[in-house]
Write a protein that holds these residues in place. Structure first.
Motif, PDB file in Angstrom:
ATOM      1  N   HIS A  24       0.844  -1.201   0.000  1.00 19.76           N
ATOM      2  CA  HIS A  24       0.000   0.000   0.000  1.00 19.76           C
ATOM      3  C   HIS A  24       0.874   1.243   0.000  1.00 19.76           C
ATOM      4  O   HIS A  24       1.092   1.862  -1.031  1.00 19.76           O
ATOM      5  CB  HIS A  24      -0.943  -0.037   1.215  1.00 19.76           C
ATOM      6  N   LYS A  25       1.455   1.572   1.154  1.00 22.32           N
ATOM      7  CA  LYS A  25       2.317   2.753   1.178  1.00 22.32           C
ATOM      8  C   LYS A  25       3.624   2.468   1.903  1.00 22.32           C
ATOM      9  O   LYS A  25       4.160   3.322   2.615  1.00 22.32           O
ATOM     10  CB  LYS A  25       1.599   3.929   1.833  1.00 22.32           C
ATOM     11  N   GLY A  76       4.389   0.447   4.434  1.00 17.45           N
ATOM     12  CA  GLY A  76       4.424   0.236   5.891  1.00 17.45           C
ATOM     13  C   GLY A  76       5.309  -0.946   6.265  1.00 17.45           C
ATOM     14  O   GLY A  76       5.478  -1.876   5.482  1.00 17.45           O
ATOM     15  N   CYS A  83      -0.884  -4.813   8.329  1.00 19.05           N
ATOM     16  CA  CYS A  83       0.069  -3.705   8.320  1.00 19.05           C
ATOM     17  C   CYS A  83      -0.301  -2.681   9.393  1.00 19.05           C
ATOM     18  O   CYS A  83      -1.469  -2.341   9.554  1.00 19.05           O
ATOM     19  CB  CYS A  83       0.081  -3.048   6.945  1.00 19.05           C
ATOM     20  N   LEU A 134       0.180   0.452   9.442  1.00 16.25           N
ATOM     21  CA  LEU A 134      -0.177   1.812   9.023  1.00 16.25           C
ATOM     22  C   LEU A 134      -1.654   1.962   8.665  1.00 16.25           C
ATOM     23  O   LEU A 134      -2.349   2.790   9.233  1.00 16.25           O
ATOM     24  CB  LEU A 134       0.713   2.267   7.859  1.00 16.25           C
ATOM     25  N   GLY A 163      -3.747  -0.945   7.899  1.00 17.10           N
ATOM     26  CA  GLY A 163      -4.525  -2.166   8.076  1.00 17.10           C
ATOM     27  C   GLY A 163      -4.687  -3.054   6.857  1.00 17.10           C
ATOM     28  O   GLY A 163      -5.584  -3.862   6.811  1.00 17.10           O
ATOM     29  N   TRP A 164      -3.823  -2.937   5.850  1.00 15.50           N
ATOM     30  CA  TRP A 164      -3.900  -3.907   4.762  1.00 15.50           C
ATOM     31  C   TRP A 164      -3.498  -5.272   5.299  1.00 15.50           C
ATOM     32  O   TRP A 164      -2.600  -5.367   6.145  1.00 15.50           O
ATOM     33  CB  TRP A 164      -2.968  -3.513   3.600  1.00 15.50           C
TER      34      TRP A 164
HETATM   35  S1  FES Z   1       1.211   1.093   4.150  1.00 17.60           S
HETATM   36 FE1  FES Z   1      -0.951   1.477   4.197  1.00 17.60          FE
HETATM   37  S2  FES Z   1      -1.689  -0.449   4.882  1.00 17.60           S
HETATM   38 FE2  FES Z   1       0.424  -0.847   4.808  1.00 17.60          FE
END
Ligand code: FES
Ligand code: FAD
Ligand code: HEM
Ligand code: SF4
Lengths: 801, 95
Positions: free
Chosen positions: B25-26, B28, B42, B44, B46-47
């Motif tokens: 995602h970003k 994390g 994750c 950050l 929640g993925w």
């Molecule tokens: S970086 Fe956004 S959920 Fe992992």
């Protein structure tokens, strides 16, 4: 109208009566019951003992049901005589009642082997709600309990007592547990499971005597050995209660003999349930009783339907985490092919007995998820030759709905009550059933042992147009309990770690939702004396700092009441420079945030700051915002600053369901916005208002008045009562504003500030114990929980070096 | 960490699984997440990422995944099998 008199207010009698009323509501009905309770679900007594259900949860028909049907219910009366010629019965109160039709549903009574001293105090049977209540009153931590009998009932009793804190030993006369339901190999698996729960199992011991002077102190076996015990439960079997059958001169063997229409040898007397004997069999489980009840209802109502042809017996052990299921004739015999699967590592044992290509019996230990499939095969007598490859390992089905779709309409979903798939689908289409509780109400499905709940839900999901998942009330899919139930269960349990709770009550794995919730719950319930598992915590609670979007952390030291000093500010400034802190920010909570600190620098930053954690990263006590109050302000009437600092000092370092932000202000001008805080103290002329449940974040809510008091100490105490009450009763991640809305301020007042002194004392005591164990988490800089706690990932070269 | 690639190693009790430490995602840090069954969540946003396949489970629509690496245990030491390309990248970095 004809007079129908029912003796026995138990499960079989009332289930049959329900059917009779549905067929032919033209009787004048009187029901006699020896027990002084409305009709309840006996099966669930084990769950009551284990704290999973309360007594009121297991009532099947409450007083209003009897009233609604014009039934004359006489509880607390034991019928002692029947005169089949005069057609009357006599109660132990001497009253004589005439009948046209008599229904005997007297069930069974516990049977005790010849053991000396059974009359001593502390010796119990386990059959009725009163037995269960007595056991609950006598058991507790430090109680040594011995359960005599290693059958279904004995094992469930043992587990219930253990959950209540007892140290439990199960004694069984044979050398294998549950021999009526399991073969020897399966018995070994069950024994291992019980032992892994911490229950001692002694096999091959004949109990000779209960030791002790007037009260049980131990049990003695035939081989002369003894075991200490303060509490003895005898669960060695049951005998049908046939006394009235004899008095009525009916044909009686072991039970009152009934034919396929459930008639006895007297045309005006019928019998149903455990007191009967059909084709030489006395049943001891509920499913057959319901089947009998249906047949008998037709017979009594005058339109006999299908005949009773005996039942497939199926038993399930109701101990969470110990899946045991057995049905049919699983015994090995000539012409019977056993099919087995076992995995000692997983504790799974499965055995099917096939006869002529059909399923004759099944035993499942460790994984009873497929029991309905086997029950279906047993009941339908399906030929299994083509399913042979997938008998024990069904091909993985793509979606859960498929299994249900494949079931024929006539397949029984709820074995306890005998509800078919067709009945459930009918209820969904024609009675507007959309939820599990509606289904329970309309069809009674899933109100017995509960093992078909999943199947019922699958059906609802597949068929009901507006199915509403009720698991919303459960924390998540891993633990099938609502949070308030779980809190109560854990209160009586001895479980101290998240993993233990998941192993016993859940799926053994857990997820990001339940793990932090359980971590909080255990910390709160054990007042800090739990087993802390950091892998069950969110990252912020592993390193005691707030993770930022780039993976660095923010550090907010505690500045009580927003009051700091030049020396502290100087240290903060030094730290900011030394560790290249990217931003130094005054927060909305009257404190200072150092943003962009690297994980590995956290312990050093804390050491250099030499201030406690402000816990801005966790679900815990945040801050107390204060105004300057009487010290400086010309309007001030209360010393909000020192009271605020004291409030923060008392509550800090405690964890809460969600963050708790507080404020204290010196007068109603409310400069520090106390009326939109979780807890606010608002100074007034001559006292304080204590307000709770305020918010000014995602939601905005004006706090409710908890109480008005005269002194600062009284204000702090009221705040403390509310604070602990919130900790103990809110769901995880429920802010005070939702909590106060949900529970209602009136109830909260009654249970905190206006509660009896003993209740307040208990709240204060638990608060004090938690507080005593609370420490500044930043001290973990000196003794990390774990050598890698603050270490970031290392380059491979360094790791190898 | 090898050639600036962080590898996260998860102890699931009965086995170890290794993945890249970057959330798709970003970015994390997955190693700081909470393990839920065979997945990690994750910290950050929640993925939810499966540790065995690397596939993102939630949100289901993302279709994203992280790299996973085979592991085995030899004499009580967890070994992670890394692609040669990573070592080459490091050689280049060192050079
Ligand atoms: S970086 Fe956004 S959920 Fe992992
Ligand atoms: C703890 C426990 C767990 C169980 N778990 C399961 C399970 O998981 N699955 C399962 O299938 N079965 C289970 N059973 C068995 C199940 O509860 C019984 O099979 C069922 O309750 C029998 O129903 P009944 O109506 O025949 O008898 P009961 O429910 O015993 O009802 C008989 C009633 O008649 C009253 N009575 C008797 N004589 C008189 C008299 N002379 N005058 C007035 N009243 C009288 C009794 O007080 C009693 O209330 C369990 C039983 C217990 C105790
Ligand atoms: C990831 C997101 C967020 C982070 C990291 C964060 C962090 C913080 C921090 C560190 C503080 C200071 C706390 C203190 O001094 O103890 C704070 C205060 C505050 N935050 Fe957030 N916050 C976040 C999201 C939000 C959101 C979404 C809201 C509102 C919808 C919010 C509302 C507030 C308010 C109102 C305050 C001030 C509290 C007061 O003065 O009473 N925050 N936040
Ligand atoms: S709340 Fe009242 S006492 Fe406090 S600073 Fe404001 S005006 Fe002064």
């Amino acid at each position: 109208m004809k007079r129908l008199v029912v003796v026995g207010n138990g499960m079989a009698g009332m289930a049959c009566l329900e059917q009779i009323l549905a067929f032919a509501p033209r009787f004048e009905v009187t029901v006699f019951g020896e027990e002084t309770h409305p009709n309840y679900n006996r099966v669930l007594l084990s769950s009551v003992l284990a704290g999973e259900k309360k007594a009121e949860d297991i009532v099947i028909n409450g007083p209003e049901w009897y009233r609604g049907h014009g039934i004359d219910l006489r509880v607390g009366v034991r019928i002692v005589d029947v005169d089949p010629l005069a057609r009357t019965i006599t109660g132990d109160d001497g009253a004589v009642t005439p009948y046209d039709t008599l229904l005997l549903a007297t069930g069974s009574t516990p049977w005790f082997p010849p053991i000396a001293g059974l009359g001593k105090g502390g010796v119990f049977a386990f059959r009725t709600l009163d037995d269960t209540r007595a056991l609950m009153a006598r058991s507790g931590p430090e109680t040594r309990a011995v359960v005599i009998g290693g059958g279904l009932l004995g094992l469930e009793a043992a587990r219930g007592l253990q959950v209540r804190g007892c140290d439990v030993t199960v004694v069984h006369v044979l050398d294998t547990l549950m021999e009526r339901q399991l073969d020897k190999a399966a018995g070994v698996y069950v024994r291992a499971k019980m032992e892994s729960l911490g229950i001692r199992v002694l096999l091959g011991r004949t109990t000779k005597a209960i030791l002790g002077n007037g009260h049980a102190a131990g049990v003695e076996f035939a081989d002369g050995s003894t075991v200490d015990a303060d509490l003895v439960v005898v669960a060695t079997g049951i005998r049908p209660s046939v006394e009235l059958g004899r008095k009525a001169r009916l044909t009686v063997n072991r039970g009152i003999v009934v034919n396929d229409l459930m008639e006895t040898s007297d045309p005006n007397i019928f019998a149903v349930g455990e007191c009967t004997e059909h084709n030489g069999i006395c049943y001891g489980l509920v499913a057959p009783l319901f089947e009998q009840g249906k047949v008998l209802a037709g017979t009594i109502a005058g339109n006999p339907g299908p005949r009773y042809a005996g039942s497939v017996q199926a038993a399930k052990l109701k101990i969470m985490g110990v899946d045991v299921f057995s049905a049919g004739a699983w015994e090995e015999a000539p012409g019977v092919e056993p099919v087995r699967y076992e995995d000692p590592g997983l504790g799974v044992y499965k055995k099917l007995s096939l006869r002529d290509g059909k399923l004759a019996g099944v035993i499942l230990v460790g994984d009873a998820g497929d029991s309905h499939r086997y029950m279906d095969w047993l009941r339908s007598g399906a030929n299994l030759d083509r399913a042979r490859r997938h008998l024990l390992c069904p091909p993985p089905s793509e979606d859960a709905g498929l299994d249900v779709a494949e079931m024929p309409e006539s397949a029984i979903v709820c074995g306890c009550i005998g509800v078919t798939k067709g009945t459930i689908i009918h209820a969904i289409h024609h009675r507007g059933v959309n939820t599990l509780s509606q289904l329970k109400e309309v069809t009674r499905a899933s109100t017995g042992c509960g093992s078909c709940t999943r199947l019922c839900e699958d059906l609802l999901r597949a068929v009901a147009p507006e199915f509403e998942e009720e698991v919303k009330t459960a924390i998540c899919g891993c633990l099938p309990f609502a949070e308030d139930r779980l809190r109560e269960m854990l209160r009586s349990e001895r479980l101290k770690s998240v993993q233990e709770v998941l192993d016993i009550y859940g799926n053994g794995r857990g997820c990001e939702i339940c793990k932090p919730a359980l971590s909080y719950m255990l910390d709160m319930l054990w007042c800090g004396d739990h087993v802390e598992d950091r892998s069950a915590r969110f990252i912020n609670d592993r390193v005691h700092a707030n993770i930022q979007k780039d993976g660095t952390f923010s550090v907010v030291p505690r500045i009580r009441g927003g009051v700091t000093s030049a020396a502290e500010l100087r240290r903060i400034a030094d730290v900011a420079e030394k560790y290249n802190v990217r931003m130094v920010k005054i927060t909305g909570s009257q404190r200072i945030d150092l943003l962009g600190v690297k994980k590995e620098d956290l312990p050093k930053v804390w050491a250099d700051l030499d201030m406690p954690s402000g816990q801005a990263y966790t679900k815990g006590v945040r801050m107390v915002k204060t105004c300057v109050g009487t010290d400086f302000c010309r309007f001030g009437v209360q010393d909000s600053t020192s009271v605020g600092i004291e409030l923060e000092r008392r509550f800090e370092q405690l964890y809460t369901p969600h963050k708790v932000k507080m404020a204290a202000v010196g007068c109603p001008r409310n400069c520090a916005e106390a009326t939109v805080k979780d807890i606010g103290l608002v100074g007034q002329e001559g006292g304080w208002q204590v307000v709770v449940g305020g918010a000014a974040g995602k939601s905005v809510r004006k706090a409710d008045l908890l109480t008005t008091v005269e002194t600062s100490e009284a204000a702090l105490e009221a705040a403390e009562l509310f604070f602990q009450y919130y900790r103990e009763n809110a769901n995880f991640l429920e802010r005070t504003y939702d909590f106060v809305d949900r529970v209602g301020i009136e109830k909260i007042r009654k249970e905190t500030v206006y509660a009896p002194e003993s209740v307040k004392h208990a709240l204060r005591d638990r608060f004090a114990r938690s507080k005593q164990r609370a420490v500044d988490p930043w001290l973990e800089r000196r003794e990390p929980r774990h050598p890698m706690q603050f270490i970031p990932l290392q380059p491979l070269e360094q790791v190898l070096a | 960490m090898l050639a600036r690639r962080e590898i996260a190693l998860f102890n699931l009790g009965d086995r170890f699984l290794a993945t890249d430490n970057r959330c798709p995602h970003k970015g994390g840090p997955l190693c700081d997440g909470i393990v839920a069954g065979d997945s990690v969540v994750c910290p950050l946003h929640g993925w939810k990422v499966r540790l065995d396949s690397g596939m993102v489970e939630g949100p289901a629509s993302s279709g994203a995944c992280v790299a996973t690496y085979p592991t085995r245990i030899e004499d009580g030491i967890v070994c992670v099998e890394l692609p040669v390309s990573l070592f080459e990248a490091r050689e280049r970095e060192v050079a």
